[in-house]
Design a protein around this motif. Structure first.
Motif, mmCIF file in Angstrom:
data_model
loop_
_atom_site.group_PDB
_atom_site.id
_atom_site.type_symbol
_atom_site.label_atom_id
_atom_site.label_comp_id
_atom_site.label_asym_id
_atom_site.label_seq_id
_atom_site.Cartn_x
_atom_site.Cartn_y
_atom_site.Cartn_z
ATOM 1 N N ASP A 196 46.691 50.698 54.244
ATOM 2 C CA ASP A 196 45.595 50.271 55.109
ATOM 3 C C ASP A 196 44.473 49.626 54.313
ATOM 4 O OD1 ASP A 196 46.162 51.506 57.921
ATOM 5 O OD2 ASP A 196 46.688 53.053 56.486
ATOM 6 N N ALA A 197 44.380 49.993 53.041
ATOM 7 C CA ALA A 197 43.260 49.528 52.224
ATOM 8 C C ALA A 197 43.360 48.020 51.983
ATOM 9 C CB ALA A 197 43.243 50.274 50.891
ATOM 10 N N PRO A 198 42.239 47.332 52.073
ATOM 11 C CA PRO A 198 42.253 45.878 51.848
ATOM 12 C C PRO A 198 42.223 45.541 50.357
ATOM 13 C CG PRO A 198 40.032 46.607 52.314
ATOM 14 C CD PRO A 198 40.905 47.833 52.402
ATOM 15 N N GLU A 199 42.363 44.269 50.075
ATOM 16 C CA GLU A 199 42.105 43.784 48.719
ATOM 17 C C GLU A 199 40.594 43.776 48.541
ATOM 18 O OE1 GLU A 199 44.249 42.956 46.325
ATOM 19 O OE2 GLU A 199 45.791 43.681 47.716
ATOM 20 N N ILE A 200 40.115 44.454 47.535
ATOM 21 C CA ILE A 200 38.671 44.471 47.306
ATOM 22 C C ILE A 200 38.368 43.705 46.029
ATOM 23 C CG2 ILE A 200 36.631 45.930 46.975
ATOM 24 C CD1 ILE A 200 38.097 48.106 48.613
ATOM 25 N N GLU A 201 37.594 42.651 46.174
ATOM 26 C CA GLU A 201 37.267 41.810 45.021
ATOM 27 C C GLU A 201 36.312 42.539 44.081
ATOM 28 O OE1 GLU A 201 38.394 38.689 44.333
ATOM 29 O OE2 GLU A 201 39.724 38.782 46.077
ATOM 30 N N LYS A 202 36.253 42.057 42.855
ATOM 31 C CA LYS A 202 35.294 42.620 41.900
ATOM 32 C C LYS A 202 33.880 42.451 42.450
ATOM 33 C CE LYS A 202 36.864 43.902 37.590
ATOM 34 N NZ LYS A 202 37.970 44.650 38.074
ATOM 35 N N PRO A 203 33.095 43.531 42.432
ATOM 36 C CA PRO A 203 31.749 43.404 42.991
ATOM 37 C C PRO A 203 30.828 42.546 42.117
ATOM 38 C CG PRO A 203 32.153 45.642 42.187
ATOM 39 C CD PRO A 203 33.424 44.890 42.020
ATOM 40 N N ILE A 204 29.863 41.934 42.783
ATOM 41 C CA ILE A 204 28.797 41.225 42.061
ATOM 42 C C ILE A 204 27.667 42.233 41.862
ATOM 43 C CG2 ILE A 204 27.012 39.445 42.293
ATOM 44 C CD1 ILE A 204 29.116 37.842 43.942
ATOM 45 N N PHE A 205 27.174 42.318 40.632
ATOM 46 C CA PHE A 205 26.065 43.231 40.347
ATOM 47 C C PHE A 205 24.773 42.440 40.186
ATOM 48 C CE2 PHE A 205 29.530 45.734 37.934
ATOM 49 C CZ PHE A 205 29.840 46.491 39.046
ATOM 50 N N ILE A 206 23.787 42.756 40.983
ATOM 51 C CA ILE A 206 22.453 42.200 40.780
ATOM 52 C C ILE A 206 21.613 43.341 40.218
ATOM 53 C CG2 ILE A 206 20.450 41.098 41.872
ATOM 54 C CD1 ILE A 206 23.061 39.430 42.040
ATOM 55 N N GLU A 207 21.289 43.235 38.939
ATOM 56 C CA GLU A 207 20.659 44.383 38.279
ATOM 57 C C GLU A 207 19.136 44.347 38.414
ATOM 58 O OE1 GLU A 207 22.768 44.366 34.403
ATOM 59 O OE2 GLU A 207 23.845 46.092 35.238
ATOM 60 N N ASP A 208 18.678 44.641 39.609
ATOM 61 C CA ASP A 208 17.234 44.646 39.906
ATOM 62 C C ASP A 208 16.649 46.000 39.484
ATOM 63 O OD1 ASP A 208 18.660 46.061 41.812
ATOM 64 O OD2 ASP A 208 17.543 45.296 43.529
ATOM 65 N N ARG A 209 16.346 46.111 38.210
ATOM 66 C CA ARG A 209 16.002 47.425 37.649
ATOM 67 C C ARG A 209 14.804 48.086 38.337
ATOM 68 N NH1 ARG A 209 16.929 46.565 31.136
ATOM 69 N NH2 ARG A 209 18.745 45.214 31.389
ATOM 70 N N PHE A 210 14.932 49.379 38.472
ATOM 71 C CA PHE A 210 13.924 50.197 39.155
ATOM 72 C C PHE A 210 13.142 50.958 38.099
ATOM 73 C CE2 PHE A 210 13.626 54.673 41.001
ATOM 74 C CZ PHE A 210 12.385 54.471 41.562
ATOM 75 N N LYS A 211 11.826 50.885 38.176
ATOM 76 C CA LYS A 211 11.005 51.327 37.038
ATOM 77 C C LYS A 211 11.153 52.805 36.678
ATOM 78 C CE LYS A 211 6.925 51.706 40.006
ATOM 79 N NZ LYS A 211 5.639 51.168 40.345
#
Lengths: 288, 776, 154
Positions: free
Chosen positions: B711-726
């Motif tokens: 049932d599981a789909p093909e899941i592409e590599k995620p895009i990471f937006i590294e919006d750092r939290f202080k």
């Protein structure tokens, strides 16, 4: 530790002869693979006092063939049948059905006779065998009798099998020159009980439906043939208009119920669509 | 360290650019043992000298308990005791947010499956036999299963003392919605419904309690917060918390379910161990787990939104009804979260959101990955697609027009900080997915099999809400042999924070070799690090050990400076090599360095603590501070729908996340892949079905279906937006819940796109698809 | 009843009542705790063991049924070179999260990898359909198995 199996006496006979002698008397419950039986015992649906383990009887594990039929030993495991070349080549409907049954772990243990004798309305091996007009050989110490599979099932979990009998063999007549289609509709894409299952074999000669065989699971108290639809089509011109007329008759053949898995309405709707599609596909198949 | 120093040092690390272990694909410390079958879970510690506990549960949805007869049970060989509410030495009251819930039912029962008594026997067989022999007679009361019915009725009260079936209300207010709608060019209104979901952790709940171990009652507990369990057990037994020790071994999944049930099952085991003086074991069967433990709430959400001709949101008016079942449990908090997130991650000038948490006679609701947010994001994201459709816009454009950016104001009037990477996440993943082409192409398909593509964007506040205190604590000690022992209260439920990200953070900050860092986790012997929930295992849970490591590193730098004859700022400690930046030829190995430190009076132990600064929320005004920061998630799903059978196949999924610094990409991918598939279950197939008697009809894995490998789909590599939290460790926020939250929205939008009809109800079974298609 | 079988290559003999399931004999009688209890109803796959080399659910088979057979659990598989490689691949790929389903998955995929040397992703998914995982979404599990299969071919 979730469940407690009730206590029972257990016997594993050395051979078929001993098995049949044992079940002559007393209320023995055969354990063929046990995959359904043990579940029933866990949820209290069955609590046999005596269990006879026939899973090792090699006499019941075989697949043989000649020109006109395939003979399947009742003790054959589903996975064995799936991997069997004869089944794959000569009984594609059965092969497809088993492919979608349960999981590898269950298919390695569960037997075809067990699936049939458990007589679930959702027994997936039944529709393909019904299409072939299979007969089952019921054996006892005093001999054997052969019953058409269509007469074997009486209702949910009820069959004509007597306490002193085992299902020894399934005799599957071969069909020549047919279009085949098998469907299983479940609630997910694998390892799930059927909401509707259907096996169909169609032969068209000279533009006429010379034979139509349709069997279904999970849409009636037992796996059934759609005889009204079949009768309506056989002898008719192989045309869409005839198909359209015939498929509505399926409501005479089946009596789906609503349960936690699906509604009666959905089962009926999907059944009609699958009939329409497979019959239409059969026209294309023979058009070539 | 002064708070000024701490903030300065945290800032230094926040802006670090080079890492040798953080951000790398690191193999976790626990996974090989797990794969080899060596890792132990709770039942693995069971021995047959333990007493076995079996629960006797209610067969009625609502009834008075007239009497409990144990005379037949007493005749069972091996029977030890039957404990009811009357045997509880402390308080029976275990309600999480409201004092409405008993550990064992008292006077009345409020759902089928509610525990009434604990049968104790020498072994499993005797326990099950004796439990069957307990005769409880009930006087049935009228029951209510539908939340909307319960909301309006006062003649049948599930909790008489509450005076109504509304357990809790919430609100958020901003601007003037009437004005907003009058300025709108299009207004859309719909009702959305979602169902109860079971966690189906593969390991059901189990606990072992051992009395008198080193003078303490020790509990091997399936909890997501050891110190909460300690508090609840202490209350139930009437013992000081200091006499109770909680140890959480590896858990076979949690997903929030064990956050709620963990303390309760622990209290049951502890009660028996305390009253009998013997070790006791309790385990729920899969069916008991379905019947007893809290579920994801069912919801009914009425959502009205308006936008101007450009597609700018002008107003939203939302009413959220949560079916909390028999007890409030975390319902008020769940509802609160849903209310605050009702706008979706968009700027909305005028908002009116009201929430109702309603009692019904069903198994109660509780924490589940996403915590009230998946259903409201489903509603909000469906509305965005509908507005776009009416305006003739691309759904991507309407989102980009309204998306939150740094400095945006939320619907509660909170101004967001700099850590808001959702716009970039949406833009980049839409481009990766080929959104614009597919959106157009799939719209033209009209055969039996239709394709659709859908966006789900979600935001999720990290840490606790409002001014609810939240902190992180942990201890780090460098041992004489150079190994590093880390002590933290976060548990290992599969997410990998103590076994991976905590290790990486400590190793990176100290400069120690990763394989020398060992984390001891999940116990009340560690500082209270708060719960392992709310995506906080790393983002908040690791701040304590991060701060401790920063402090240790300062000491190590000073000491190294002396050894290397340089300044502390010039010290480099990298993967176990201590050197001077000025003169790299001078260096010393880690083990040698630590040995010297021990012989030179360097304090090699530090405890770290951090209290997250919070603001105030005005409940009356529905305005104020909601969350300290947010993680954001975008998923784009592609589906194929068979319009004849209604069967949906999710084909491919494109994820993007802005959750600050990514500590371990494998771990984050795993959370995204698993979270999405669990959310897909909620979207397509998972729903508890109740009959008229309030019984769950599908309480096994045959009839409650969860996704399989096929049932599981093909899941592409995620895009990471590294919006750092202080405040996050090295800028990390939270990940665990994120992919689940927009998953139902993206799938529902994709299906709606494919079939040209709007999906408003989940689970979206094939039947519902056919019904939608039949609609004119 | 007296039941003898080979467990991970070594002969064992146990005295069990007929209604005892193999999972309980392994876990409670023999202390072999790799196979896990997840449903006890042949629905989840955590208890998977190999019976004469084929994966079966040990929760749904009587111990008396395996008399004279060979049973392999994760403990035995972990001692085999191929089994070890599979476990390492699961660990490295991130195919393990909570780990409760993992012994069952490694056991099933061991049988798969042993019998088949060329399979597509879709076939791998088919062979593991009887093992449920709630943490990983299956992707990394399929990758972990695939890696071992392709390294075998080399």
């Amino acid at each position: 530790m979730y469940y407690r199996l009730p206590q029972f006496e257990y016997l594993r006979p050395n051979d078929l002869h001993q098995a049949l002698e044992t079940i002559r008397e007393g209320d023995w419950k055969p354990l063929a693979g046990g995959t359904d039986l043990l579940l029933d015992m866990k949820n209290g649906r069955q609590s046999p006092k005596k269990i006879i383990d026939i899973s090792r009887l090699s006499e019941l594990r075989y697949v043989r063939t000649n020109d006109s039929r395939v003979l399947i030993g009742g003790g054959s495991r589903l996975q064995e049948l799936l991997e069997n070349v004869i089944v794959k080549e000569k009984l594609p409907l059965l092969s497809s059905a088993i492919y979608e049954m349960a999981s590898w772990q269950i298919r390695n243990i569960a037997t075809i006779a067990g699936n049939l004798c458990n007589a679930s309305p959702a027994a997936d091996s039944a529709p393909p065998l019904l299409v072939h007009g299979a007969r089952v050989k019921l054996i006892s110490s005093s001999g054997s009798r052969t019953v058409p599979l269509s007469e074997f099932f009486l209702g949910p979990r009820k069959t004509v099998l007597s306490n002193n009998e085992l299902m020894g063999e399934i005799d599957v007549p071969l069909l020549e020159g047919y279009y085949y289609r098998y469907y299983k509709i479940g609630r997910r894409h694998a390892f799930t009980l059927s909401v509707v299952s259907m096996a169909i074999a169609v032969k068209i000669e000279n533009g006429i439906f010379s034979d139509v065989r349709i069997a279904m699971g999970s849409v009636a108290p037992k796996p059934v043939r759609a005889l009204n639809v079949e009768k309506e089509l056989i002898g008719k011109e192989a045309k869409t208009v005839e198909i359209t007329k015939a498929i509505d008759l399926v409501s005479e053949d089946i009596s789906p119920i609503s349960d936690v898995r699906a509604s009666a309405e959905y089962r009926m709707k999907v059944t009609k669509f699958l009939l329409k599609e497979s019959l239409q596909e059969s026209l294309k198949y023979f058009w070539k | 360290m002064s708070s000024f120093d701490l903030e300065r040092l945290m800032n230094k690390w926040l802006n670090a650019e080079e890492f040798y272990v953080v951000g790398k694909r690191i193999e976790r410390a626990d996974t090989l043992d797990k794969a080899l079958g060596k890792a132990k879970f709770i039942e693995d510690y069971y021995t047959n000298d333990m007493l076995f506990i079996k629960q006797v549960t209610s067969r009625y949805p609502h009834a008075r308990i007239a009497s409990i007869d144990e005379s037949e049970a007493k005749k069972v060989r091996g029977f030890v005791a039957n404990f009811t509410a009357r045997n509880i030495p402390g308080e029976n009251q275990v309600g999480y947010s409201l004092p409405d819930q008993p550990l064992l039912a008292e006077r009345k029962v409020r759902y089928v499956g509610e525990p009434v008594s604990l049968v104790v026997a020498r072994d499993f067989e005797a326990a099950i036999e004796a439990a069957n022999q307990i005769k409880i007679s009930y006087e049935p009361l009228p029951h209510i299963l539908d939340p909307l019915e319960a909301k309006s009725r006062v003649d049948v009260l599930i909790h008489e003392e509450a005076g109504s079936n509304i357990a809790f209300r919430t609100k958020a207010r901003k601007g003037d919605v009437e004005k907003g709608f009058s300025e709108s060019h299009v207004v859309i209104e719909n009702v959305y419904r979602t169902s109860q979901q079971d966690h189906v952790y593969l390991e059901t709940e189990a606990a072992i309690a051992i009395p008198g171990l080193e003078g303490k009652l020790t509990i091997l507990s399936p909890s997501q917060h050891p110190h909460l369990t300690q508090r609840i057990v202490s209350r139930v037994l009437g013992l000081p918390a200091s006499s109770i020790r909680v140890v959480v071994p590896y858990l076979g999944g949690g997903f929030g379910g064990k956050d709620d049930e963990g303390p309760l099952i622990s209290a049951k085991a502890a009660l028996v161990a305390y009253l009998t003086g013997r070790p006791a074991f309790i385990e729920y069967s899969r069916e008991e787990s379905f019947a007893i433990h809290p579920k994801r709430e069912a919801t009914v959400i009425r959502y009205k939104s308006g936008a101007d001709t450009d597609g700018r949101l002008k107003a939203i008016e939302v009413e959220i009804v949560h079916d909390t079942g028999a007890y409030a449990n975390r319902g008020p908090f769940i509802l609160w979260r849903a209310t605050m997130h009702a706008s979706g991650p968009y700027f909305v000038p005028n908002a009116k959101v009201d929430g109702y948490c309603i009692y019904t006679n069903k198994v109660y609701q509780g924490s589940f990955r996403g915590f009230g947010n998946p259903s409201v994001q489903f509603a909000a994201e469906s509305q965005m697609d509908l507005l776009a459709e009416k305006l003739g816009m691309d759904p991507l454009d309407i989102r980009l027009k309204n998306i939150l950016t740094p400095g945006s104001t939320t619907i509660t009037g909170q101004v967001l900080d700099t850590s808001v990477g959702v716009k970039e996440a949406l833009e980049s993943v839409a481009s990766k997915a080929g959104w614009r082409d597919k959106w157009k192409t799939y719209s033209t398909y009209n055969g039996r099999f239709r394709k659709g593509i859908g966006i789900g964007v979600a935001w999720h506040g990290i840490s606790t809400s409002r001014g609810v205190p939240d902190w992180s604590a942990g201890t780090v000690k460098i041992e004489p042999d150079g190994s590093v022992s880390v002590l933290v209260g976060i548990v290992e439920i599969g997410q990998g924070s103590p076994t991976s990200s905590h290790r990486q953070i400590v190793a990176e900050v100290l400069g120690a070799p990763l394989d020398m860092v060992h984390v001891y986790f999940g116990t009340t012997d560690a500082p209270d690090t708060g719960a392992t929930h709310a995506s906080r295992g790393t983002g908040v849970g690791a701040i304590g050990v991060y701060v401790a490591s920063i402090e240790l590193r300062e000491r190590l730098n000073s000491f190294a400076a002396k050894l290397l004859n340089t300044e502390p700022e010039d010290v480099v400690i990298h993967d176990g090599i201590v050197s001077s930046r000025r003169d790299p030829s001078k260096s010393i190995g880690w083990k040698e360095f630590i040995k010297k430190a021990y012989n030179s009076g360097v304090n090699t132990t530090a405890s770290g603590y951090f209290f997250l600064p919070k603001g105030k929320f005005d409940d009356e005004a529905g305005q104020g501070f909601a969350y300290i920061s947010y993680s954001y998630m975008v998923v784009i799903s592609e589906v194929e729908v068979d319009t004849e059978t209604g069967i949906i196949k999710v084909l491919r999924v494109y994820p993007a996340i802005s959750a600050g610094k990514i500590i371990n990409p494998i771990q984050v991918e795993g959370q995204i892949e698993g979270g999405f598939v669990q959310g897909m279950g909620l979207a397509l197939m998972e729903e508890l079905k109740f009959n008229e008697k309030g019984e769950i009809m599908n309480r096994d894995l045959t009839d409650y279906v969860i996704p399989t490998s096929l049932d599981a789909p093909e899941i592409e590599k995620p895009i990471f937006i590294e919006d750092r939290f202080k405040y996050g460790p090295l800028g990390a926020k939270g990940v665990g819940e994120m992919a689940l939250i927009p998953a139902p929205a993206s799938i529902a939008n994709a299906v709606s796109h494919a079939i040209g009809k709007r999906v408003t109800e989940l689970a979206l079974t094939p039947e519902k698809v056919l019904k939608l298609l039949e609609k004119g | 009843m007296k039941v003898s079988f080979k467990l991970n290559g070594n002969p064992v003999e146990v005295e069990v009542p007929p209604n005892e399931i193999l999972l309980d004999t392994l876990r409670l009688r023999l202390g072999v705790k790799g196979p896990k209890r997840g449903c006890e109803r042949a629905e989840c796959g955590t208890c998977t063991v190999l019976l004469d080399g084929k994966p079966v659910y040990s929760c749904n088979i009587l111990t008396v049924q395996v008399d004279g057979s060979s049973v392999q659990t994760i403990e035995g598989i972990a001692n085999d070179e191929l089994g070890r490689r599979l476990a390492e691949s699961f660990s490295k790929e991130g195919a393990v999260q909570c780990g409760f389903c993992t012994p069952g998955f490694v056991t099933t995929s061991y049988a798969l990898v042993k019998s088949l040397h060329e399979v597509s992703d879709e076939q791998i998914k088919k062979y593991i359909e009887g093992n449920l995982c709630r943490c990983t979404g299956y992707k990394k599990i399929v990758d972990a198995i695939k890696n071992v299969i392709s390294s075998q071919r080399k």
